[in-house]
Design a protein around this motif. Structure first.
Motif, PDB file in Angstrom:
ATOM      1  N   UNK A  92       0.833  -1.202   0.000  1.00  0.00           N
ATOM      2  CA  UNK A  92       0.000   0.000   0.000  1.00  0.00           C
ATOM      3  C   UNK A  92       0.869   1.254   0.000  1.00  0.00           C
ATOM      4  N   UNK A  93       2.021   1.157   0.629  1.00  0.00           N
ATOM      5  CA  UNK A  93       2.898   2.306   0.821  1.00  0.00           C
ATOM      6  C   UNK A  93       4.027   2.367  -0.198  1.00  0.00           C
ATOM      7  N   UNK A  94       4.062   1.409  -1.109  1.00  0.00           N
ATOM      8  CA  UNK A  94       5.247   1.220  -1.944  1.00  0.00           C
ATOM      9  C   UNK A  94       5.538   2.365  -2.904  1.00  0.00           C
ATOM     10  N   UNK A  95       4.509   2.946  -3.536  1.00  0.00           N
ATOM     11  CA  UNK A  95       4.789   3.936  -4.587  1.00  0.00           C
ATOM     12  C   UNK A  95       4.917   5.360  -4.069  1.00  0.00           C
ATOM     13  N   UNK A  96       4.724   5.575  -2.768  1.00  0.00           N
ATOM     14  CA  UNK A  96       4.922   6.888  -2.181  1.00  0.00           C
ATOM     15  C   UNK A  96       3.733   7.825  -2.257  1.00  0.00           C
ATOM     16  N   UNK A  97       2.679   7.477  -3.001  1.00  0.00           N
ATOM     17  CA  UNK A  97       1.508   8.357  -3.086  1.00  0.00           C
ATOM     18  C   UNK A  97       0.651   8.291  -1.829  1.00  0.00           C
ATOM     19  N   UNK A  98       0.853   7.239  -1.035  1.00  0.00           N
ATOM     20  CA  UNK A  98       0.134   7.057   0.226  1.00  0.00           C
ATOM     21  C   UNK A  98       1.134   6.637   1.293  1.00  0.00           C
ATOM     22  N   UNK A  99       1.132   7.339   2.424  1.00  0.00           N
ATOM     23  CA  UNK A  99       2.013   6.937   3.526  1.00  0.00           C
ATOM     24  C   UNK A  99       1.240   6.766   4.831  1.00  0.00           C
ATOM     25  N   UNK A 100      -0.070   6.528   4.702  1.00  0.00           N
ATOM     26  CA  UNK A 100      -0.898   6.274   5.874  1.00  0.00           C
ATOM     27  C   UNK A 100      -1.798   5.073   5.613  1.00  0.00           C
ATOM     28  N   UNK A 101      -1.889   4.177   6.583  1.00  0.00           N
ATOM     29  CA  UNK A 101      -2.774   3.021   6.460  1.00  0.00           C
ATOM     30  C   UNK A 101      -2.912   2.370   7.824  1.00  0.00           C
ATOM     31  N   UNK A 102      -3.798   1.388   7.912  1.00  0.00           N
ATOM     32  CA  UNK A 102      -3.949   0.610   9.145  1.00  0.00           C
ATOM     33  C   UNK A 102      -2.967  -0.561   9.093  1.00  0.00           C
ATOM     34  N   UNK A 103      -2.111  -0.655  10.084  1.00  0.00           N
ATOM     35  CA  UNK A 103      -1.114  -1.718  10.132  1.00  0.00           C
ATOM     36  C   UNK A 103      -1.622  -2.960  10.850  1.00  0.00           C
ATOM     37  N   UNK A 104      -2.438  -2.779  11.881  1.00  0.00           N
ATOM     38  CA  UNK A 104      -2.967  -3.908  12.643  1.00  0.00           C
ATOM     39  C   UNK A 104      -4.446  -3.656  12.898  1.00  0.00           C
ATOM     40  N   UNK A 105      -5.268  -4.659  12.576  1.00  0.00           N
ATOM     41  CA  UNK A 105      -6.721  -4.522  12.660  1.00  0.00           C
ATOM     42  C   UNK A 105      -7.303  -5.586  13.583  1.00  0.00           C
ATOM     43  N   UNK A 106      -6.907  -5.529  14.848  1.00  0.00           N
ATOM     44  CA  UNK A 106      -7.542  -6.272  15.927  1.00  0.00           C
ATOM     45  C   UNK A 106      -7.708  -7.767  15.609  1.00  0.00           C
ATOM     46  N   UNK A 107      -8.891  -8.310  15.854  1.00  0.00           N
ATOM     47  CA  UNK A 107      -9.115  -9.743  15.639  1.00  0.00           C
ATOM     48  C   UNK A 107      -8.788 -10.198  14.222  1.00  0.00           C
ATOM     49  N   UNK A 108      -8.976  -9.322  13.249  1.00  0.00           N
ATOM     50  CA  UNK A 108      -8.714  -9.706  11.859  1.00  0.00           C
ATOM     51  C   UNK A 108      -7.240  -9.969  11.607  1.00  0.00           C
ATOM     52  N   UNK A 109      -6.365  -9.429  12.463  1.00  0.00           N
ATOM     53  CA  UNK A 109      -4.930  -9.717  12.391  1.00  0.00           C
ATOM     54  C   UNK A 109      -4.474 -10.564  13.567  1.00  0.00           C
ATOM     55  N   UNK A 110      -5.417 -11.266  14.207  1.00  0.00           N
ATOM     56  CA  UNK A 110      -5.127 -12.232  15.271  1.00  0.00           C
ATOM     57  C   UNK A 110      -4.555 -11.578  16.529  1.00  0.00           C
ATOM     58  N   UNK A 111      -4.814 -10.268  16.686  1.00  0.00           N
ATOM     59  CA  UNK A 111      -4.384  -9.535  17.871  1.00  0.00           C
ATOM     60  C   UNK A 111      -5.603  -8.804  18.442  1.00  0.00           C
TER      61      UNK A 111
END
Length: 395
Positions: A92-111
């Motif tokens: 999501x962050x690779x091309x530099x046009x976006x530098x914000x996103x959700x890294x961990x999403x609770x139960x959906x990421x097993x946390x």
């Protein structure tokens, strides 16, 4: 490790890997675990089912973590889950046009109970369970190792923390205090994010692609952005050449930040106006004034926090969308959303059908909006699918 034993016949959801065990399903707790401790969950025959966080203050008494008895839920387990989640967002962050996103999403990421959002070089976290509160030292250490953020800020101000016996917090956990406005990019548009004082973790990155898609319809159109917050839909529409955009929100701070975002992106010459108002009241005023629009965005806060609130929420969604439909030129577009997990898509469509009937309008569903891939939905946890929306053409 303390054993929690289920009542007979209550193991089905656990075997299907659903991560929640409700208090009413528990037969016995052998010992006195502290809230947030990791326990072993057993079925009524005393056979192992899973490891999980325990909390007797919560209706969800056990939040499951690991179903393999041979895998220890230790520091390395948490570190591995963090590494996998962060790696899965790298594209999501690779091309530099976006530098914000959700890294961990609770139960959906097993946390369960952990949300981590990345805002350029800063991280905002929300800790919603006592078990995850206990695990935070190792999680913060792993995030620091992987990302070396300038700051990690705790935005755990959700009222749901009280169900776990936790107080709300709004404090710096690591690094230096973030500036009043942290500059981020999404879809090539710059935003100033107020992490410490903004809503939730500071910015709603779950609408990233929906904003981009709706903007393709905006050129030369007159648009109304309701519940605009700091201007995600507004800015994408202005960038795409909208004839005018009116943004409505009840938060003065959000609208001040929106105006600053317009300046940052050099959109000052565009036809934009911001109105601080209750959205429903403002829609009625537009109707009284004979104001009409080509595109209307309705992105309200969560109306249905639980299934028990769904009937009341459905009426609120219907009234809101009825008002919106009445303000659209014939053939205009309504982009309408619900972030209530209790509101499924089929119910939402039915609510819109009722709204169209009351408004005396015909409605065509053009596109179904959804949350992006940094908000994944775990197959065994459909509750993770909370954001849904419809692009409607209205006559």
């Amino acid at each position: 490790m303390i054993d929690v034993i289920l009542k007979k016949g209550k193991e089905k959801a656990v075997l299907h890997k659903h991560p929640w065990v409700f208090s009413g399903a528990i037969e016995t707790v052998k010992g006195k675990p502290a809230n947030g401790d990791i326990i072993r969950l057993l079925d009524s025959k005393k056979d192992f089912l899973a490891f999980g966080f325990y909390n007797d203050r919560s209706r969800v008494a056990v939040r499951l973590l690991e179903w393999d008895e041979n895998i220890a839920v230790d520091d390395n387990w948490f570190r591995d889950k963090v590494r996998v989640a962060v790696a899965g967002r790298a594209h999501i962050l690779a091309d530099g046009s976006t530098d914000t996103c959700r890294l961990i999403f609770s139960e959906s990421d097993y946390l369960p109970g952990l949300i981590v959002d990345k805002y350029a070089g800063h991280l905002a976290v929300q800790i919603l369970t006592s078990g995850m509160q206990n695990a935070m030292p190792v999680i913060i250490d792993e995030l620091n190792t992987l990302l070396k953020p300038e700051s990690v800020f705790d935005k755990s101000d959700a009222t749901s923390r009280s169900h776990e016996g936790l107080e709300t917090t709004n404090v710096l956990l690591a690094g230096t205090h973030p500036p009043e406005l942290v500059m981020v990019k999404e879809n090539g548009i710059s935003y100033g994010i107020n992490i410490a004082e903004g809503q939730k973790s500071g910015f709603y990155c779950d609408q990233r692609y929906n904003r981009l898609l709706l903007a393709t319809y905006a050129k030369d159109k007159k648009m109304l952005d309701c519940f605009s917050y700091t201007g995600g839909f507004t800015l994408n529409a202005l960038k795409s050449g909208a004839a005018s955009v009116t943004s409505v929100d009840s938060s003065a701070l959000a609208l001040e930040t929106l105006e600053e975002n317009i300046r940052i992106n050099q959109f000052e010459g565009t036809a934009h106006s911001a109105i601080k108002s209750d959205v429903n009241a403002q829609l009625r005023k537009f109707r009284e004034d004979g104001e009409m629009f080509d595109i209307i965005v309705l992105d309200p806060p969560k109306y249905a926090p639980s299934r028990s609130a769904l009937d009341r929420a459905s009426r609120a969604y219907k009234d809101l969308n009825r008002l919106g439909m009445q303000l659209l030129n014939s053939g205009g577009l309504l982009a309408t959303f619900s972030c209530s997990g209790a509101m499924d898509m089929e119910t939402f469509k039915q609510v819109l059908a009722w709204a169209a009937l009351d408004a005396g309008k015909q409605v065509q569903f053009v596109y179904q909006f959804h949350q992006p891939e940094d908000h994944p939905v775990r197959a065994s946890f459909p509750e993770g699918e909370y954001l849904k929306g419809l692009l409607c053409r209205v006559w």
